[in-house]
Design an enzyme around this catalytic site. Structure first.
Site, PDB file in Angstrom:
ATOM      1  CG  ASP A 247      18.037 -42.502  28.969  1.00 33.31           C
ATOM      2  OD1 ASP A 247      18.951 -43.590  28.499  1.00 33.31           O
ATOM      3  OD2 ASP A 247      16.722 -42.689  29.228  1.00 33.31           O
ATOM      4  CE  LYS A 269      15.843 -39.605  34.115  1.00 33.38           C
ATOM      5  NZ  LYS A 269      14.559 -39.975  34.893  1.00 33.38           N
ATOM      6  N   GLY A 300      16.970 -47.512  27.238  1.00 30.39           N
ATOM      7  CA  GLY A 300      17.624 -48.705  27.600  1.00 30.39           C
ATOM      8  C   GLY A 300      16.631 -49.798  27.997  1.00 30.39           C
ATOM      9  N   GLY A 301      16.936 -51.136  27.559  1.00 29.94           N
ATOM     10  CA  GLY A 301      16.157 -52.141  27.921  1.00 29.94           C
ATOM     11  C   GLY A 301      14.635 -52.331  27.556  1.00 29.94           C
ATOM     12  CB  ALA A 331      19.233 -54.563  31.735  1.00 26.30           C
ATOM     13  CG  MET A 382      18.519 -48.403  38.538  1.00 28.17           C
ATOM     14  SD  MET A 382      17.161 -47.525  38.423  1.00 28.17           S
ATOM     15  CE  MET A 382      15.861 -48.575  38.424  1.00 28.17           C
ATOM     16  N   GLY A 411      26.372 -55.669  30.468  1.00 25.75           N
ATOM     17  CA  GLY A 411      26.075 -56.608  29.824  1.00 25.75           C
ATOM     18  C   GLY A 411      25.640 -56.673  28.372  1.00 25.75           C
TER      19      GLY A 411
END
Ligand code: SAH
Length: 458
Positions: A247, A269, A300-301, A331, A382, A411
């Site tokens: 994503d 998304k 991610g992360g 993150a 978020m 980051g």
């Protein structure tokens, strides 16, 4: 080709090493690992060598070199700091057609030691033919990282299955097909996580049902964007993928490390643009795996930190599809490290709390009381949409309005940006930050001024 690579069986073979220093010791260590019987000639032995002579395969033969010592040896290594003596040994050995290596003196070597990657019984030797040993070492490091540690064990099991496979498949190309599938498929995955018995069952199963293909789903946390923060396991799994699902949090830099001929499907998304629902993603994962594919879902992360990874493997579990999870650098760990903001610090923060700014949309009211402790670092994922409310509620529940905050945008990436302010003006700061952004709230943010080390390059 200047040198022919050969793998030599040195078990119980006599090898003469002239020299008793640390360089000789390193070579002797290697020789004994290969089972050689080492005879040392040296006036004095360094400490590690003295210890080694207590083993039964290492003998301190003599103090001084004599040509007779070359009789009945298999290889000769000269590691003295006397170049005249080294030259003499080279000559004597060469006259007797013995292979000889004078350490660090290429013209006086009839064989050289390569850089080795050891996954016994798989052994990979790399050489620059003596021209650039550092380059060979760098190559070795790169390959070390790519080659999983279970490779050796896998080769051992393959050896045990060889006869059975030969019996089952008379045609060599069928055998090749069987092993291709085993080494890149579920057998390999099971070996990677130490499920030895299951892996053996898989081989047996595939031996009797070669046409039945079983897919799997692997969630991989790829970290916050900088490809250096991808784990070794993550990279290895990406190299074996049939399909890569990703994503918008997965950077191009990382996607480019995936297997070249894997299919790539974007299931992007964003906060306001739910072009594809979570349920649709779950279904897609299951459908692709049912087609027998190894589906690697890049997240991610870390997959389990606000990543809905739990839901995706629940879908896999319900469908009876094997799955694995590779954790990633979340993150908050990556972005704060690259911003020079230690999440905890003896003087400023004894605890750290990760929170999502999205709980409002799910109708869950955060327990603000627990979020306002002065010696606690609060990290908000978020948070952009609800930022005004978050700032207001924290102040209302007792957090000091001048508590330092950092808004870390993108980051660890080349265009990372860090904005510093206070809890009161957090909403204005957030307005200027490019997604994805993370909010860090707490006294530790003040350390950024002294500890920022990462230079964005874009
Ligand atoms: N599973 C991910 C989080 C997914 S939620 C992880 O463990 O990191 C998405 C949120 O993560 C973004 O809205 C943002 O708050 C944060 N985020 C992800 N990557 C980031 C980055 N490189 N820099 C700053 N924040 C990031």
């Amino acid at each position: 080709m200047d040198y022919l690579p050969l793998f030599v069986d040195l078990r119980k073979k006599p090898v003469l090493v002239v020299g008793g220093g640390h360089i000789a010791a390193r070579k002797i260590e290697l020789l004994t690992q290969a089972g050689a019987c080492v005879q040392i000639v040296a006036c004095k032995l360094c400490k590690p060598l003295i210890t080694m002579t207590e083993q039964k395969n290492v003998e301190w033969l003599a103090k001084y070199y004599h040509i007779q010592q070359l009789e009945r040896v298999f290889l000769v290594i000269a590691a003295t700091n006397n170049s005249q003596l080294n030259g003499q040994i080279y000559q004597d050995a060469t006259n007797r057609y013995l292979l000889v290596n004078v350490i660090d003196d290429k013209p006086l070597c009839s064989f050289i030691f390569p850089s080795i990657i050891n996954r016994t019984p798989i052994i990979i030797a790399i050489s620059s033919s003596g021209t650039a040993p550092t380059l060979a070492r760098l190559l070795r490091e790169k390959m070390e990282a790519l080659l999983p540690s279970h490779l050796g064990k896998m080769a051992e099991i393959a050896d045990q299955w060889r006869d059975k496979v030969k019996e089952r498949f008379a045609i060599p190309s069928d055998r090749r097909h069987f092993w291709d599938k085993a080494f890149t498929g579920i057998f390999s995955s099971q070996m990677a996580v130490g499920k030895l018995e299951e892996a053996k069952r898989t081989l047996n199963h595939q031996l009797s049902n070669i046409n039945i293909s079983r897919g799997e789903i692997i969630l991989v946390g790829v970290g916050p964007g900088n490809s250096g923060l991808l784990t070794l396991r993550g990279l290895q799994v990406m190299q074996l993928a049939d399909v890569l699902l990703y994503d918008y949090l997965v950077s191009d830099e990382i996607l480019n490390l995936g297997r070249r001929d894997a299919d790539r499907i974007c299931v992007g998304k964003r906060a306001h643009d739910h072009s594809i629902t979570q349920e649709e993603i779950n279904n897609m994962l299951v459908t692709l795996a049912r087609e027998g594919k190894r589906v690697v879902r890049l997240k991610g992360g870390d997959p389990f930190i606000f990543g809905r990874g739990g839901e995706e493997i629940q879908a896999a579990a319900e469908a009876g599809i094997p799955f694995q999870v590779v954790p990633g650098v979340t993150a908050s760990l990556g972005a704060t490290a690259y911003a020079g903001i230690p999440l905890t610090h003896r003087d400023y923060a004894q605890s750290v709390l990760f929170m999502t700014g999205h709980c409002h949309s799910n109708g869950i009211v955060p327990d603000w009381e627990t979020l306002v402790h002065p010696y606690q670092t609060l990290v908000i994922y978020m948070g952009s949409i609800a930022v005004t409310d978050i700032s207001r509620q924290l102040i209302k529940h007792g957090r000091d309005p001048i508590t330092p905050v950092a808004v870390i945008s993108r980051g660890t990436r080349k265009d990372q940006n860090v904005l510093i302010g206070t809890l009161r003006n957090l909403p204005e700061l957030a307005l200027y930050a490019a997604a994805p952004t993370l909010f860090i709230i707490g006294a530790v943010v003040n350390l950024h001024r002294h500890l920022a080390w990462y230079q964005a390059t874009e």
